[in-house]
Motif scaffolding. Structure first.
Motif, PDB file in Angstrom:
ATOM      1  N   LEU A 116      26.166 -58.703   0.098  1.00 44.94           N
ATOM      2  CA  LEU A 116      27.397 -57.907   0.082  1.00 44.94           C
ATOM      3  C   LEU A 116      28.607 -58.773   0.436  1.00 44.94           C
ATOM      4  N   GLU A 120      31.418 -60.190  -2.277  1.00 48.88           N
ATOM      5  CA  GLU A 120      32.823 -59.821  -2.072  1.00 48.88           C
ATOM      6  C   GLU A 120      33.689 -61.069  -1.938  1.00 48.88           C
ATOM      7  N   THR A 143      28.266 -56.328  -9.439  1.00 47.82           N
ATOM      8  CA  THR A 143      27.934 -54.944  -9.085  1.00 47.82           C
ATOM      9  C   THR A 143      26.524 -54.621  -9.549  1.00 47.82           C
ATOM     10  N   ASN A 147      23.313 -53.654  -7.117  1.00 51.07           N
ATOM     11  CA  ASN A 147      22.627 -52.374  -7.320  1.00 51.07           C
ATOM     12  C   ASN A 147      21.186 -52.530  -7.808  1.00 51.07           C
ATOM     13  N   HIS A 154      24.366 -47.433  -6.344  1.00 44.84           N
ATOM     14  CA  HIS A 154      24.745 -47.198  -4.956  1.00 44.84           C
ATOM     15  C   HIS A 154      26.098 -47.836  -4.621  1.00 44.84           C
ATOM     16  N   TRP A 155      26.411 -48.969  -5.249  1.00 39.54           N
ATOM     17  CA  TRP A 155      27.632 -49.718  -4.963  1.00 39.54           C
ATOM     18  C   TRP A 155      28.561 -49.698  -6.166  1.00 39.54           C
ATOM     19  N   ASP A 156      29.862 -49.631  -5.873  1.00 41.72           N
ATOM     20  CA  ASP A 156      30.893 -49.816  -6.890  1.00 41.72           C
ATOM     21  C   ASP A 156      31.933 -50.739  -6.260  1.00 41.72           C
ATOM     22  N   TYR A 157      32.777 -51.333  -7.091  1.00 45.02           N
ATOM     23  CA  TYR A 157      33.758 -52.292  -6.587  1.00 45.02           C
ATOM     24  C   TYR A 157      35.158 -51.700  -6.666  1.00 45.02           C
ATOM     25  N   PHE A 164      33.278 -53.907  -2.052  1.00 43.88           N
ATOM     26  CA  PHE A 164      32.312 -52.940  -2.556  1.00 43.88           C
ATOM     27  C   PHE A 164      32.348 -51.698  -1.688  1.00 43.88           C
ATOM     28  N   THR A 165      32.127 -50.559  -2.314  1.00 46.22           N
ATOM     29  CA  THR A 165      32.064 -49.290  -1.590  1.00 46.22           C
ATOM     30  C   THR A 165      30.769 -48.579  -1.980  1.00 46.22           C
ATOM     31  N   GLU A 166      30.187 -47.886  -1.007  1.00 43.93           N
ATOM     32  CA  GLU A 166      28.984 -47.116  -1.277  1.00 43.93           C
ATOM     33  C   GLU A 166      29.385 -45.811  -1.951  1.00 43.93           C
TER      34      GLU A 166
END
Length: 189
Positions: A116, A120, A143, A147, A154-157, A164-166
């Protein structure tokens, strides 16, 4: 890499520690000849790793390699052992429910997945040297990698926050490792 060193430095953020930056342009097991990148074979002949159509494509590849190396070094420097979390492994099913064994070594949970911070950092580093379209391609690739061990995405940017955000409550599942339901841990491994 040396031939692109100045261009790379101009397109990276200015706050990279000098020791990490100087370590970035060292020998990495490959060399460039024309538009081809060769890996040196220690037990056989050299092999073409990549062939590029233009020097711009080659420069971008070298830039991304440098950024990836810097991101790994920065992530390793910042990783702390107190962030490690215990994980559990599926053992067997009883009455249709999985029973778990507690691992006696550390596994990372989703938020402590070392990739992660590495991914990033990498995406922040390459933004200055890539076109918006190229940067979007890198975001999609990383991404997808992040995932890889989730049953649903589960993750997007977030491009504005550059992090990254859940986006789901999906659990990380890799080689039978996942979070146990309360009361299902049966023994320590």
């Amino acid at each position: 890499m040396k031939q692109y060193e100045e261009w790379i430095k101009q397109h990276l953020p200015k706050d990279i520690p000098a020791d990490i930056l100087s370590n970035t342009f060292c020998y990495r097991g490959f060399y460039i000849s024309g538009l081809d990148v060769y890996t040196e074979g220690d037990r056989g002949p050299d092999k073409i790793q990549h062939s590029f159509h233009s020097y711009d494509d080659l420069r971008i590849w070298v830039f991304k390699e440098a950024a990836n190396n810097i991101a790994k070094q920065l992530e390793l420097r910042s990783r702390h052992t107190d962030e490690l979390k215990w994980r559990y492994v599926l053992d067997h099913a009883e009455n249709g429910k999985w029973m778990y064994i507690e691992h006696c070594h550390y596994q990372f949970n989703a938020i402590h997945d070392f990739r992660l911070a590495w991914f990033e950092t990498y995406l922040r580093l390459v933004k200055g040297g890539l076109t918006p379209a190229q940067w979007s391609e890198e975001i999609c690739e990383y991404t997808k990698l992040l995932n890889n061990h989730y049953p649903v995405q589960h993750w997007d940017y977030d491009k504005k926050k550059m992090q990254f955000t859940e986006i789901s409550d999906s659990k990380y599942v890799s080689q039978g490792i996942e979070e146990p339901a309360p009361g299902t841990v049966i023994r320590k491994e």
